[in-house]
Design an enzyme around this catalytic site. Structure first.
Site, short mmCIF file in Angstrom:
data_model
loop_
_atom_site.label_atom_id
_atom_site.label_comp_id
_atom_site.label_asym_id
_atom_site.label_seq_id
_atom_site.Cartn_x
_atom_site.Cartn_y
_atom_site.Cartn_z
N ASN A 18 31.71 16.72 34.74
CA ASN A 18 30.47 15.98 35.04
C ASN A 18 29.76 15.49 33.79
OD1 ASN A 18 30.51 16.40 37.88
ND2 ASN A 18 29.96 18.53 37.50
N LYS A 108 24.68 27.22 28.82
CA LYS A 108 23.58 28.20 28.86
C LYS A 108 24.11 29.63 28.95
CE LYS A 108 23.97 26.20 33.06
NZ LYS A 108 23.66 25.00 33.77
N GLU A 132 20.27 21.64 23.18
CA GLU A 132 19.16 21.13 24.00
C GLU A 132 19.53 21.08 25.48
OE1 GLU A 132 15.77 19.67 22.98
OE2 GLU A 132 15.85 20.39 25.03
N ILE A 139 15.62 17.30 30.03
CA ILE A 139 14.24 17.50 29.56
C ILE A 139 14.23 18.07 28.14
CG2 ILE A 139 12.03 18.62 30.06
CD1 ILE A 139 13.03 18.98 32.95
N GLY A 190 25.58 18.28 47.86
CA GLY A 190 26.05 18.45 46.47
C GLY A 190 25.01 19.08 45.56
N LYS A 208 18.59 30.80 31.17
CA LYS A 208 17.69 29.83 30.53
C LYS A 208 16.42 30.52 30.01
CE LYS A 208 19.61 26.14 33.32
NZ LYS A 208 19.56 25.51 34.65
N GLY A 309 22.84 17.19 36.32
CA GLY A 309 23.52 15.91 36.59
C GLY A 309 24.22 15.43 35.33
P1 NAP Z 1 32.87 20.67 34.85
O1 NAP Z 1 32.57 19.43 35.62
O2 NAP Z 1 33.43 21.86 35.56
O3 NAP Z 1 33.88 20.25 33.67
C1 NAP Z 1 34.51 21.20 32.85
C2 NAP Z 1 35.55 20.46 32.01
O4 NAP Z 1 36.14 21.41 31.13
C3 NAP Z 1 36.69 19.81 32.81
O5 NAP Z 1 37.01 18.56 32.27
C4 NAP Z 1 37.87 20.78 32.59
O6 NAP Z 1 39.13 20.15 32.58
C5 NAP Z 1 37.57 21.29 31.21
N1 NAP Z 1 38.11 22.60 30.96
C6 NAP Z 1 37.99 23.73 31.69
N2 NAP Z 1 38.67 24.75 31.12
C7 NAP Z 1 39.24 24.24 30.02
C8 NAP Z 1 40.08 24.78 29.01
N3 NAP Z 1 40.45 26.06 29.03
N4 NAP Z 1 40.50 23.96 28.00
C9 NAP Z 1 40.14 22.66 27.99
N5 NAP Z 1 39.34 22.09 28.90
C10 NAP Z 1 38.90 22.87 29.90
O7 NAP Z 1 31.58 21.19 34.07
P2 NAP Z 1 30.21 20.38 33.80
O8 NAP Z 1 29.39 20.38 35.05
O9 NAP Z 1 30.50 19.12 33.12
O10 NAP Z 1 29.48 21.39 32.81
C11 NAP Z 1 29.84 21.49 31.45
C12 NAP Z 1 28.83 22.36 30.71
O11 NAP Z 1 27.55 21.76 30.80
C13 NAP Z 1 28.66 23.78 31.26
O12 NAP Z 1 28.39 24.67 30.21
C14 NAP Z 1 27.43 23.66 32.14
O13 NAP Z 1 26.74 24.89 32.31
C15 NAP Z 1 26.61 22.69 31.33
N6 NAP Z 1 25.62 21.95 32.10
C16 NAP Z 1 26.00 21.23 33.18
C17 NAP Z 1 25.05 20.54 33.90
C18 NAP Z 1 25.44 19.71 35.11
O14 NAP Z 1 24.55 19.14 35.74
N7 NAP Z 1 26.73 19.62 35.47
C19 NAP Z 1 23.70 20.61 33.53
C20 NAP Z 1 23.33 21.34 32.40
C21 NAP Z 1 24.32 22.02 31.69
P3 NAP Z 1 39.74 19.46 33.91
O15 NAP Z 1 38.92 18.20 34.09
O16 NAP Z 1 41.16 19.19 33.57
O17 NAP Z 1 39.54 20.44 35.02
#
Ligand code: NAP
Length: 435
Positions: A18, A108, A132, A139, A190, A208, A309
């Site tokens: 994402n 986090k 951040e 934010i 979602g 957090k 998001g």
């Molecule tokens: P996500 O959609 O689950 O994406 C995770 C990505 O990491 C995927 O591309 C996955 O590959 C890859 N991945 C997983 N294990 C791996 C490994 N061992 N080696 C290499 N790549 C690997 O997660 P996200 O929602 O983007 O979140 C990412 C981070 O941002 C997290 O720490 C989350 O807490 C933080 N965050 C997210 C949001 C949000 O709204 N989503 C908000 C604030 C903070 P594949 O694509 O091949 O599965």
């Protein structure tokens, strides 16, 4: 500064889900502007994913399933970690920092558990570690705390930092629906994960809170130091009763410094609490997040916006990336976290709180006096009482003034043993008032 001829800065993005996909998009689409702002071009050297064979709208040559090899590349200067979870991100970030590469992360869970180890590695290697996006998505709250307010003394940070639970509570409040129905709807839309535990049990908000308390009070606070309650026990009746006290219910992450018998301590805690409808956080609805910061000279500040998001979170990641890249161009680094104050974290029972207690009681005379007696025995003074219904449905709601959480919870335990109290149906805290 027009150092636009500086050598390119190589960026490795770990994770293209994402958030990672949006970071890669902004890096590509915004390349010209970013070059001007940084004084050097940012060049994407590779993107690590789990499945490198899947097409993702990025040059397939850039994809790898070996993040450690990508981090080790000589032409990678900055590493953006967007995989999530503790491992492999912890090892990969340490690898990057130890080899002199600055790191930006949105993780986090990792920062709440391992900030000490990671910050020390950044310090040792004189590189940046920015996060951040780890609190409240788009934010800006980490940088205001670490930089804008670094000349002030922060006393309290209160946030709605979990969009899933805020969506659920806002919907319950607006529609009168039950928790289970709204949770199911949140899943369909979602807003809630298939396994919502981390959100609804308050673990995400606690991570957090640990990060916010650490930077606000220059002390090391981990998720284990944070007192936590989730929202699974909140009922439509609680929200209805809250309205009768001109309040609503929000899952709050609260970080405050307080005087505990002459010793300055920190409290970091997460729980659903009543807040007055005229409190600024009461109007934060749906999946939005907000954080209020109170400091001695600035007074109360409020930050509001999208807490999650892909694109909003990527915006915060990009801000960190530009900062880290600029620092590299000028040959320095930004301010690091400081933990010089080392204030101890206090357990919840030392904190002064207000309680809202809703009980099903026997419909007979004298019950109110008996209940009031239990509060008085522990020096908990009552601020308001409301009696609803009669007969089988007689319900008594008591709202207290501030007292130690221990005295409040011991009173509730005593009420539960009283013959005239059939059931203590709900116990919540009341926040955001001066009483
Ligand atoms: P996500 O959609 O689950 O994406 C995770 C990505 O990491 C995927 O591309 C996955 O590959 C890859 N991945 C997983 N294990 C791996 C490994 N061992 N080696 C290499 N790549 C690997 O997660 P996200 O929602 O983007 O979140 C990412 C981070 O941002 C997290 O720490 C989350 O807490 C933080 N965050 C997210 C949001 C949000 O709204 N989503 C908000 C604030 C903070 P594949 O694509 O091949 O599965």
């Amino acid at each position: 500064m027009t150092a636009t001829n500086s050598r390119p800065i190589g960026v490795a993005v770990l994770g293209m889900g994402n958030v990672g996909a949006e970071v890669v998009r902004i890096l590509t689409e915004g390349a010209d502007d970013l070059r001007q702002r940084i004084g050097a071009p940012l060049e994407l050297r590779g993107v690590a994913v789990r499945d490198a064979k899947r097409a993702r709208g990025v040059d397939p040559e850039l994809l790898t399933d070996d993040p450690a090899a990508l981090v080790a590349h000589d032409d990678v200067d900055l590493v953006v970690e967007l995989i999530g979870g503790i491992e492999p991100p912890r090892t990969l970030i340490l690898q990057a920092l130890e080899s002199g590469k600055s790191v930006v992360t949105a993780n986090k869970a990792l920062m709440a558990a391992h900030a000490g180890e990671l910050s020390e590695a950044a310090e040792r290697n004189r590189v940046d570690l920015y996060f951040e996006a780890a609190v409240a998505g788009a934010i800006p709250v980490i940088r205001p705390l670490t930089q804008s307010l670094s000349g002030d003394r922060v006393t309290r940070v209160t946030g709605i930092v979990n969009g899933t639970t805020n969506y659920i509570l806002s919907e319950m409040d607006a529609t009168g629906a039950d928790y289970a129905d709204v949770l199911a709807e949140a899943g369909r839309l979602g807003y809630a994960e298939a396994d919502p535990t981390a959100d609804v049990e308050g673990y995400d908000a606690a991570a957090k809170a640990a990060i916010l308390a650490s930077i606000a009070f220059h002390s090391r606070v981990t998720a284990e130091d944070v007192y936590r309650e989730g929202i699974t026990a909140i009922t439509a009746a609680d929200l209805d009763a809250a309205k009768k006290f001109d309040c609503t219910i929000k899952l709050l992450s609260i970080c405050e410094r307080f005087d505990d018998d002459g010793v300055e301590k920190i409290s970091a805690r997460v729980y659903p609490a009543l807040i007055p409808l005229d409190h600024p956080l009461a109007t934060v609805n749906g999946a939005f997040n907000a954080v209020t910061v109170e400091s001695e000279n600035a007074g109360r500040l409020m930050f509001y916006g999208q807490g999650a998001g892909g694109a909003p979170t990527a915006a915060a990641v990009m801000g960190d990336l530009v900062m880290a890249a600029r620092n590299r161009v000028v040959g320095g680094r930004g301010p690091l976290e400081s933990t010089y104050a080392s204030l101890p974290a206090a357990p919840i029972d030392r904190v002064q709180t207000r309680y809202y207690v809703s009980m099903k009681v026997a419909d007979r005379s004298g019950v109110l006096a008996q209940v009031a007696g239990e509060f008085a025995k522990r020096s908990v003074s009552i601020s308001a009482v409301r009696q609803d219904g009669s007969g089988e449905n007689a319900r008594l709601i008591v709202v207290t003034h501030r007292a130690s959480d221990r005295a409040q919870s011991e009173t509730v335990a005593a009420l539960e043993k009283m013959d005239s109290v059939i059931k203590v149906s709900s116990v919540l805290r009341l926040e955001g008032t001066d009483e």
